[in-house]
Each structure stands twice: as C-alpha cells, then as structure tokens.
Design a protein around this motif. Sequence first.
Motif, short mmCIF file in Angstrom:
data_model
loop_
_atom_site.label_atom_id
_atom_site.label_comp_id
_atom_site.label_asym_id
_atom_site.label_seq_id
_atom_site.Cartn_x
_atom_site.Cartn_y
_atom_site.Cartn_z
N HIS A 138 0.81 -1.22 0.00
CA HIS A 138 0.00 0.00 0.00
C HIS A 138 0.85 1.27 0.00
CE1 HIS A 138 -3.64 2.35 0.87
NE2 HIS A 138 -2.93 3.00 1.76
N HIS A 139 1.75 1.37 0.95
CA HIS A 139 2.53 2.62 1.07
C HIS A 139 3.54 2.76 -0.06
CE1 HIS A 139 0.66 3.85 4.78
NE2 HIS A 139 0.83 2.63 5.27
N ASP A 140 4.08 1.64 -0.54
CA ASP A 140 4.98 1.72 -1.69
C ASP A 140 4.26 2.27 -2.92
OD1 ASP A 140 7.38 0.43 -0.54
OD2 ASP A 140 6.11 -1.33 -0.43
N LEU A 141 3.03 1.85 -3.12
CA LEU A 141 2.26 2.31 -4.27
C LEU A 141 1.88 3.78 -4.13
CD1 LEU A 141 -0.04 -0.82 -4.75
CD2 LEU A 141 2.09 -0.29 -5.96
N LEU A 142 1.46 4.18 -2.92
CA LEU A 142 1.14 5.59 -2.69
C LEU A 142 2.35 6.47 -2.97
CD1 LEU A 142 -1.04 5.60 0.56
CD2 LEU A 142 -1.78 6.08 -1.78
N ALA A 143 3.51 6.00 -2.59
CA ALA A 143 4.73 6.79 -2.80
C ALA A 143 5.03 7.00 -4.28
CB ALA A 143 5.92 6.11 -2.12
#
Length: 816
Positions: free
Chosen positions: A431-436
């Motif tokens: 999730h956070h990798d994609l948001l970044a």
Amino acid sequence: MADLPNKARVVIIGGGIVGCSVAYHLAKLGWKDVVLLERKQLTSGTTWHAAGLIGQLRATANMTKLARYSAELYLGLEEETGVATGMRQVGSVSAALTDERLEELYRTAAMARAFGVPVEELSPKEVLEKYEHINLDGVTGGVWLPTDGQADPANIALALAKGARQMGATVKERIKVTGMSKEGRRVTGVDWASDDGKEQGHIACDMIVNCAGMWGHEVGKMAGSNVPLHACEHFYIVTEGIDKLAQMPVLRVPDECAYYKEDAGKILLGAFEPNAKPWGMNGIADSFEFDQLPEDFDHFEPILEAAVNRMPMLAEAGIHTFFNGPESFTPDDAYHLGLAPEMDNVWVAAGFNSIGIQSAGGAGMALAQWMQDGEKPFDLGDVDISRMHPFQGNKTYLFERSKETLGLLYADHYPYRQKATARGVRRTPFHHDLLAQGAVMGEIGGWERANWFANEGQEREYQYTWKRQNWFENSAAEHRAVRENVGMYDMSSFGKIRVEGPDAEAFLNYVGGGNYSVPNGKIVYTQFLNSRGGIEADVTITRLTETSYLVVTPAVTRLADQVWMERHKGNFNVVITDVTPGEGVLAIMGPNARKLLEKVSPADFTNATNPFGTAQDIELGMGIARAHRVTYVGELGWEIYVSADMAGHAFETLFEAGQDMGLKLCGMHMMDSCRIEKGFRHFGHDITCEDHVIDAGLGFAVKTDKPDFIGKAAVLERKETGPKHRMVQFKLTDPEPLLFHNEPLIRDGEIVGYISSGNYGHTLGGAIGMGYVPCEGEKAADVLASTYEIDVMGTRVRAEASLKPMYDPKSERVKV
C-alpha cells in the motif's frame, strides 16, 4: 393467549412489508407451518412512514425484474385480499439540472429499453408538459417512466399479511424474539416473549428469516450471522391541502436531492441529502413503535429552500407535517438477501436503503423461491448477503459509511465512482509503496487498491464525468506498457483459499468443473457450477502438493466462494481456510516480463521449465516466493506470491530492477481494459449463476470425461442441444463513445440484450463490450452474419462482433 405453535418449518422475524412479503410468498408456494413474529405491530418500524414510491427501473436487469414484479403484485393484491393498497400508476419524471446528469438519465433511459421498461426522453419543454408545476430554471431535460407509481406502504404490508394468513401462515404481533438455540451452523429454534412480559415460549424450527429491518444487525448477531446495516434519519414534509391540485406524477430532482409526491391534494417533499445523519448508535429503544425522531429543520432547510424555487406553489402552501423517521442503509446501498454465509439455515431480507416498498414484493418472491429450491432462481449477486465481508459488521465502520450511502441514492452515479467514507480498512502489503509512486486508490470489499497512477504534478483524485475521466490517458499509458513492454500491479486483494486434506483432489473434482488430478504446480482455470450449469464462481486452482490446493478468487467473492465449497463439503475429508492476508501478490505482465524476472531470480522461467499454467517456487532478491505463470491481461506474465513478511523486499527488488527497463506501475483500470480486449469474462457482469457455462463460451474449462460433478448433467445436455445464447465481443466502429455496461444491444435493428461489461480498448482503438446474443438453433456463423449496433445514450452506434478474442485470438502472446 399468544397461541403459538411449538414447532414451525420457518420463523420469520419482523413484520414490516418485507417480512410480510416473505410470509406471503412462502405460503403461496404451499409451505405450511410458516410463522411470522412482530415485536410490536405490523409496519411499526419503517414501513408505516415510507413515502410509497414504486419505481420499476433499477441498476441491473434482475433488480428491475424484481421491482416490476412488485408493481404488478401490488396492483392485484386488493382484489385478492380486500385490503386497499392505494396502488396507482401515475408515472414519474426525473429532471436533470446539468449536462452530466442528463447523460446519466439518458443512459438510464437506454438501459430501460434493454430491460423492457417503457421510457421516454424529455426536453425541458416536455418536462413541463408532464409536470406543469415545475420551475424550469436550469432544467436540461429529463426522462418519463409511465408505469412508475405510488401506493400506501402500510396497507400493502397488511394486504400481504392477510394473504399469507389466508393461505395458512401464522402472523403474530406483539411477540418479540428474545433468543435462539443453535447447533453448529444451524439455528434450531427461537425463544419468544409477549410484549407485556406475561407469556414466553420456544418454537423449534427448521430455519429462520431475518426481516428485522433496522434491528436486522442485532437479530443477525443473535443468529450467529453478520448483517451490516445502520439506521439513518430520513426527512420529508407534507404540505397543507393545495387548492385544485390534481393527481400528479412523481417528480424527482436528484441534483437538488429532492422528490415530490402528490397525495390527496397535498405535496410530500422528501430528501436524500449528501451528508446523512446516522441514528440509533446506542441501540433502539425497546418501546419503539410508530415513533418519530426529533425535528431538525436546520438540516432540512437547504432542501426546502431549493424546493420552493423549483416548485413555486410550495411558497404559498403551509407545512402540515415535518417528519423525521429512521430507515436502514447498507455499506453499498444494495439490500441484503439470501442465506447468511456463517449459518446454513439463517436467511436474510433486510437493509432496503429506502427502496423497501418497491423492492419488497420481488425480494419476497425471489427469497421464497431460493428457499424452496435451495438455489437462487436467477442472478441475485447484487444483493446476495454473501458479498458482505465480516469487518463490515463493525459499528464504527457502519456509522461512518452510512453518512454517505443515504445521499448516494440521488448522487450522480458516475462510472468508477468511489466511496469517500469508511476508507482505509484493508491495505495490501504494498500500500505505502504504491502511494509513494502516485497511486490513486479505489476501494472494493474494504480493500484499498491502486486503480491508476498519477503523473508528477497531477491531482491524485478522480474527476468524475460520463466522458473520458481525468485518468483516461494515465490508464492508456499503463495499458500500452503491459502490451508493449512490462508492467507491475498489485493483486494482493484477490481471495486466496487453501483446500487441504486427504480428499482435496476428489473434493475439488466434485465441486468444480475442471480436472484437478494434475501434477503439483499445475494451475487450472475453472468454474464452480450449480445444478443448472450456471456459474457460481470463476477461479484458478493451483495444486501445491499431493494434499493441498490454492483457490484464487475475485476479491469481493472470496467469502461467497469459500462458503460454496463449505456447503458442498459433505463427507470429504478436507479443511478450507482463507489465507488471503498471508501473501502479497505482484503481477509482472508484458512481453519483457521474463527479462525482468531473470534479473531478480536465478530460477528458470523458460517454457521448458515453467510453461503457461504452471507454478514454481523461486528465489527473489534475498527472499523466496512462488511464481504462477498465468494472466488476466492476455500477455506473457507471472503472478508472484510472496509471504507478507517479505512483501516489502519483493516490491523494492522488482521495482528497482525494472527502472532501466521502463517498468511501469499499473492499476486495476488497466487490468480491466486489457482483459476485455482479450475477451476474458468478468464474474458478476459477464458470467453469473444464471449464465450457462456453455453459453458463456467456457465449455473448454469443463471436463465432462471425469466422474460426477455439480452441474455435469446440465453441461452435457447443453453440449447436445447447443447454446441458447452466445457471449460475443463487440467493438464500436466510432472510437469516441464509451461503454460501461447495460447499454442496449441491437441485432439487425431489434434490441436483443444488453452489454454485460464495457471498457475502452486502447490497443484495439475503440470501446469494447461483451454481451449475450440469443441464438437458439443457430450456428456461430449465423450470429456473426448479423449487423450489430449498441445504443449509447439514445444513439445507435455500429459495432463489429466477434466470437473469438479480438486481441491475440490464438493466445500466442501468453505462451512465448
């Protein structure tokens, strides 16, 4: 004396219009020992104060079928029971105040034609002709549905209850269900007490039906089942009598959140405001009966102000009644119907989202038939309660989501519209990798999923329209990356169910249409069928070991698919376990997918070692994973399954290795546009429990040479007779219009069906749709010899038709 039996075939809990309808329809099917228990008086919860609008057009063909059934039933109930229902087909006008809303209404009108509902598009002048009291300021047009109507909700319920009694059902008021006895996954009986507390007892029963309305959540808990719904305040006013006001159609002005109903020379003005007021957070008082909630004029005032401008006669009319009453709403604005996933004899019909009156007749009929046959009478996926995941019973989640769902009834129903409330509950390991990296998230089944990726400096949000939305070119670039180079996207939300045990192979060979007597590492694309050959699930099954398999399902159907297996387990010695959160999944797709994987893993990804449809354990960076060579986008590719603890490392390793190759992160919109070019079916749209697997063009996945399996006889029969419908892929010859779903499908000038799913084919250069063409007794060549058009917002657009995938028909690209 309560005079209740000590045993019944079924106990129905709740005496609103829905409970009365279920009792009526079960009795009509000849069921004896039907008992309906109502805690206070019939209709005293929500039914009594409903506005009584009877609309016939819903968002899908089968929901429309149920609404039309309701209207027809109510028209005949008075003659059958002697109870006046007040049913009048006065018609309805929906007026648009923007061009976007007008497109929605005109697309809805086209859909109505496909579903056989009489409809007429209106210009502003024609809106005024149909509804003389409207102020046309800002009106851009509208639609007219002549068979819509209005009725007396309480009397319909009482008529249904009387009809049920006449056919032998027991209907008792002032009897509250206080508890239930259970054995395993079954309720064995209900405890009851009279309203005055003087009597109590127990009814043993074969099954129960939860029709408890806004009490449905609590009754569900009592029955060991999850029924996610929450009450909200619903406001309307009734004017004083207006001189010479004649019978009028129902008027809806959704852009002002308002509806108008003439009744006995008065106007009822109701609202579905964008920010609703949840109610009953601390439970509903035991004394609640025909109760009203406190007035909140400040909350209603903006609606009234707009209404006085829209209908000037309201300025002169006094307000006779300001009404505020509670109604129940579900997380997705669709009601709950069917067999509770957690139990084997607990049925549900609740959470009707302010359309309970128009829905109750059809819902009662469909549920009764389902209970009778043990199978859905037709596709009810939109409302099947098995679509609800356990977390959606969380009270905080329901409170937050209900603020939005009431208003969504009259909000613009844009394609791809995402819910704004109660977000962020379920997140994948990436999730956070994609948001970044610019991901714009959508939500399905609570899962946050990257739908598209914004460019640097671009707004990371949806800008909704019926035309090309702001992410159209972003998704096109992701689509091209997968077609021409390599893309990576997150598939962790897809359901993952392990089937393990000494009988795993035999069990799956019984429950599924494919052949699972395969070597370890083999992947089988397959369907679970019902006895009619309809498709209950569309999955891939990978054999992991001699005694274990992994079943991969769409994200929203994971629970339903697992329950289907559980209910058909019988005496097979297997254990069925949801392992979805345990593994992250990254799909690496495109002509250069193999090159990327070879950069991060010493494993052999050649056809010789890892052909299409096989899985292997691999090293990935400094970790380990499992690579499944399978695709839903029609390109060379692998789905990489990695345990949650190593998921972050796997993402970083693949992402960094792909930088000098032009690796592009992709979203779910890309996956859908690629799959529809390849003609891959979408479960819930293109294939459902009422679509025969042969008609769907998926007979290749069913292996009839194995011993008996569910649906085998129906498959053999349809292979003998030939398909009654054929799933056809269409491409619009004009590259500009867009297809979503439910657009009318026209063959040689006549409407023969509708588009089951649609998206834009960026490689093929036009909108692509899938749809069934009736073809009983015809050869494939006959189907293709016709001329096809698709109705897009009232305009017929020529379409090319194909029975084979228009993109890579021989699947050469996936096997290189």
